[in-house]
Write a protein that holds these residues in place. Structure first.
Motif: not given
Ligand code: ATP
Length: 444
Positions: A27-29, A180-186
């Motif tokens: 999760v990103w802001d 597996n969330p990965r590669n920054f926001t990808f």
């Protein structure tokens, strides 16, 4: 990629969500500049897909979704990824992303070979609506924006009175509990999509698939993505959804590999038929001319906002050299965003901050430009350093107010400024009255 991730944090494009609590995985802001960049992207997509066309209208559907709608679409039963557990380090892994050594599958974290069999893991986030926690109160956060378009097809058709072919477009959040969330926001668990469902007669499907693929490639070129880093994958029969008669993936060469930005798919009438079957309602179209009644087919260009923002950032990142204050060459980080996408369009600098007349004039120029574009005002530090700070966030134009502007070096230069170009670093003299048009023509 590390350089890009670090620049994103340092300059306020993207932060880890809940960072002060250790972060929330996947999760990103978006910070001040990332928000501007993302908005520019969404607004441009909306302009070319909806506003510039007669045949597309918009929708803003809810995120909370009726379970019956997602049962009908197949998400409740089959929206899964194959998951395996590593018995050594307890990691949960996507079966199709395992490392392989000498033909043996391994855990990418610890190298362990003791893995469970793959089992399906549903990617939807489930929640509870209302105060009672019984099965009837289950709702889902939507895993894609598309389904509300199909569910609202009849309402939109009735109010917009569109004739086939026509489209319904939507930009909004979607949620997937990625293993597996990965590669920054990808690959994130919360992300935004820009989706168009373009309804047509069955015999138009394949031609419209080719049409939309071309349009979408043009879009990426128009936002400044290098065509050489874009690839088109004609998804083979065995990898396509069973109902799709043709699917293309538009891929981008990220620093971590070639990956999907957008899918353009001819989905036949599968989605509407599923909702007709499950809801018992008629979701068809009456052709006034031929007097036929039928269920339209659909072509869907489905793009990720966050993936495109990441592609914009990766594509824009560059390093070259520029002279410092003493004329010595130093490395310059420059984000070569297309002016259309750049978060800030123009920076305004008074040459010196302790000269009241320069500051007052600079504020005047800022006010003049502000109603036409996003402007950044900066009076701190040597002018070269101020240029460098703007280069690093990709501001395409810099305007300096100097003593010539005040008329102190001859009347002919009064009310002119220096306009500096980010990429060529060339400077030209422009009259203040011509600034708005000179810059606006390049950022539209
Ligand atoms: P992938 O195979 O990479 O998981 P997908 O084929 O499942 O993607 P679609 O269901 O076709 O993706 O979704 C359409 C678009 O939504 C994708 O092309 C992508 O841009 C975006 N998208 C999908 N999943 C994610 C995610 N987890 N994070 C960010 N964007 C996503």
């Amino acid at each position: 990629m590390e350089k890009i991730v670090s620049l994103c944090k340092r300059r306020g494009f993207i932060f880890q969500a809940s960072e002060i609590y250790g972060g929330l995985n996947g999760v990103w802001d978006y910070g001040p500049l990332g928000t501007e960049l993302k908005n520019n992207l969404k607004q441009y997509w909306w302009k070319v897909i909806v506003r510039d066309r007669d045949d597309v209208v918009g929708l803003d559907g809810s995120i909370l979704t009726h379970p019956a709608a997602l049962k009908a679409s197949g998400h409740v039963d089959t929206f899964t990824d194959p998951m395996v557990d590593c018995r050594t380090c307890k990691a949960r892994l996507r079966a199709d992303q395992l490392a392989e050594k000498n033909g043996t599958k391994q855990c990418p974290n610890c190298g362990g070979k003791d893995l469970t069999e793959a089992r399906p893991f549903n990617l939807m986030f489930q929640t509870q609506m209302g105060a009672s926690a019984d099965p009837a109160s289950i709702a889902y956060l939507r895993p894609e924006t598309a389904q509300s378009i199909f569910v609202q097809f009849k309402n939109v058709l009735d109010v917009s009175r569109k004739k086939l072919p026509f489209g319904i477009a939507q930009i909004g959040k979607a949620f997937r509990n990625e293993i597996n969330p990965r590669n920054f926001t990808f690959r994130s668990r919360e992300f935004e999509q820009m989706e168009l469902e373009y309804f047509c007669r069955p015999e138009q499907g394949m031609d419209l698939l080719a049409y939309w693929l071309k349009e979408r490639i043009r879009f990426y070129e128009e936002i400044g993505i290098n065509r050489k880093r874009l690839h088109i994958l004609d998804v083979p029969d065995k990898d396509r959804a069973f109902y799709s008669k043709g699917t293309f993936d538009i891929e981008y060469e990220f620093p971590f590999g070639r990956q999907e930005l957008e899918g353009v798919a001819y989905r036949t009438d599968h989605d509407l038929q599923q909702h007709i079957k499950s809801s018992g309602k008629t979701l068809d179209y009456f052709d006034e001319e031929t007097k036929e009644r039928f269920v339209p087919h659909v072509v869907e260009p489905s793009a990720g906002v966050d993936r495109t923002v990441l592609a914009l950032i990766c594509d824009a990142y560059d390093e070259d050299s520029a002279p410092d204050e003493k004329g010595k060459m130093e490395t310059r980080i420059v984000m070569r965003f297309h002016p259309r996408m750049a978060p800030m369009k123009c920076a305004v600098f008074p040459l010196l901050k302790n000269k009241e007349a320069l500051v007052a004039k600079a504020r005047e120029v800022q006010a003049l430009l502000r109603s036409h574009m996003n402007v950044f005002y900066d009076e701190g530090g040597a002018i070269g350093r101020r240029y460098r700070r703007q280069d690093e966030i990709g501001t395409p134009f810099g305007v300096t107010i100097d003593f010539e502007t005040l008329g102190e070096k001859g009347e002919e230069l009064r009310d002119t400024v220096t306009l500096r170009d980010r990429d060529s670093m060339k400077q030209e003299r422009v009259a203040i009255k011509d600034l708005v048009e000179t810059i606006s023509s390049k950022i539209r």
